[in-house]
Design an enzyme around this catalytic site. Sequence first.
Site, short mmCIF file in Angstrom:
data_model
loop_
_atom_site.label_atom_id
_atom_site.label_comp_id
_atom_site.label_asym_id
_atom_site.label_seq_id
_atom_site.Cartn_x
_atom_site.Cartn_y
_atom_site.Cartn_z
CB SER B 160 -0.92 0.01 1.22
OG SER B 160 -1.78 -1.10 1.15
CD GLU B 243 0.08 1.11 17.50
OE1 GLU B 243 0.89 0.35 18.05
OE2 GLU B 243 -0.18 2.25 17.92
CD GLU B 383 -12.32 -14.69 5.65
OE1 GLU B 383 -11.44 -13.82 5.44
OE2 GLU B 383 -13.53 -14.45 5.49
#
Lengths: 370, 396
Positions: B160, B243, B383
């Site tokens: 990202s 976090e 998941e």
Amino acid sequence: MTALTDEQRMLMESAQRWCERANTAPQRRAVAEHPTGCPPERWRELGDMGWLGIALPEADGGLGAGLLAQCLLAETLGRGLLMEPYVASVALGSALMAEVADGELRADWLPALADGTRRVVWAAWEPGGDAEPSPPRTQATRQGDMWRLTGVKSWTPGAGGADALLVAAQMPQEPAAIGLFLVETAASGVTLDSQRLYDDSYAARVEFSNAPARLLRAAPSSEMLALLARVLDRGRVVHGAQTLGTAQTAFEITRDYLRTRRQFGHALSDNQVLQHRLVDLYVELQEAHALCLAAAQDPQPRLVAALGTRCAEVARHVWEEAVQLHGAIGMTEEYVLGAYVRRLALAADLYGTGPDCSERLAELSLGAAS
Amino acid sequence: MFEPTDDLDAFRQAVRAFAAAELPPELRAAVREGRQPTRAQQTQWHERLAAHGALVPHWPAEWGGRGWSVPQQMAFDEELALADAPELNSVTFDMIGPVLARFGDPAQKQRFLPAIASGRQWWCQGYSEPNAGSDLASLATRAERDGEHYVVNGAKIWTSYAQYADWMFCLVRTAREGKPQAGISFVLIDMASPGITVRPIVGIHGWVVFNEVFLDNVRVPVAQRVGEENQGWTIAKSLLEFERLKLARIGENKRRRARAREAGETRRRGDRRVADLPWFRARFADLEARLIALEANAARFIARQAAGEQLGAEVSMLKMRGSRLIQLWEELIVDALGTDAMPLSPAWLAGEAGAAPRDALAGTASSRRFLARGYTIAGGSSEIQHNILAKQVLGL
């Protein structure tokens, strides 16, 4: 939410021990077979434990422990599947009585409610009416020193066997005023149509025909409805706690069953698809529990409406999954799960169904629909 | 300097005033209208936050931390989200910063922490590979020792904001013996190094979030390894607890709640407001009840952490629920907008000069809804969170 105090922990432990000793499946069946679903000697036993007066002021013979303690107790009683109408009688009936009764009536009734020698429930709902307190159609008339009530109230949990009912009625010649009355169930003109419900508890439709009543408080309509709504909301939080306790046990029964039951050479709980479904239930229960305790500390309408919405959803999800994950055994009456399933299915709709609570939350956020 | 107060409501008001004064209007508009903020816009915002001591308040005091309590930090993040500030790049401020403060050597700390805390340095995370997503232990990018350098070869993917990044922290394989996790090292790579190629991947949402990063004989000084050789796995796993609390994304959820309400109140079906339609009301209330429950649940973890308790694997549930809830809000927004949500102008989305949306609220709703799918995939998919809870909490 801060950690539990020693007192709160002891309260929960004693309730758990009592359930293990005095609320086994055969004992629960006996309660269900009792004509009112609430044998008086057992009710007094709950009073002896201090649980019936837990939230009543100490001056009235209660423990003055507050809503949070009451929720922790109700959660434990829900885990143990108490059959008696605890929320209806204590969290709604006695709580409303404590809110409005004064003088002689208060001194006469509250200590008896706390020790279990008498029981009061609140006939809160109008036939075909709203889940929220609404202007009553029952009419009050005055006869000398005595009041008389005429009208009908809808399904009232725990009414059978109660000593008295709390009833809101329209005051005569004062269209904008509501009176709250105490009506003894043995009085003439009171008819209880008591029915066994599908979770083996009982509720009654109540009819008053010129029934004698004592006025506890009269107030302008909006003021009285606000008071009733406040008491109902606090009772709903206790009901949420009890329901979540029951759901927690149903979850644990299911989890343990999947760990034990073997198919194709390994435990059912080794299957990832089943693990994930248990996790979903666990997480939903944890969240709802956190929400319930938050609402117990601050029972504002928004939190109570959210709790009602989530509890209805979670209760339904838990019982449906519990049955599915067990397989056929989960549909039998003789297996331990069955009674929990029936209780959860009913509890999800009691004191406001999920959609009722959800529309109320929508109104709080979006305003009334036009 | 931004000073929090113990009175959280007063603090929230102060944060709102701060955002009104300091959040650059172009950035606010980009976030509000669903356009991808540029690196320059974000850097400007980072610098303003840094100037007020509000960029890295959660770091150790030595490196610019301010000792804010967890509730103060959560309130701060939430109010900024509601003011249409962008989500801060967590890789830079929540991951590599705290990791270096904890595991970096003195030279590494001195070199990087002040730069990150200034708001001017941007990092990306080189974890995933074409054949190693959630299963990082099977990663194949290799680093071979050559004197005082590693020579790194391989490819990272789903990286990202690599296109914005100055640096990448990267997991590389330094040994093939033993357990798969055992031969991994944690290295810091200058994105300007020769041999690095970044290929942007345009998402179904029209934004460039993901990139492929190719590493072809990239020379990385051994001094840029964090921790011991072959011990990188321990560092990679160490997401700090604060976090993990943030991953409930309460603020991001509240922002979407506000948009859903706005869509309901401003759009009509025939002669009725969407906010008056039964399906909208039922779904809105259902999501709101979930959000209130999520918030109560997060508050419980916050209180436990404030009391000094270690939060175990159980906190995974916050990420699982918060990320899913964001998606459900986005779906409701799209449904409330109806056909208004269908047009999408790529020029407007890319922030091209002169491009104007026909409808600022609806113009990028479709893009946002696709963007939101990432929340349940990145940072440990839902998941994986289920697996963690099943094994470590339920003991299945």
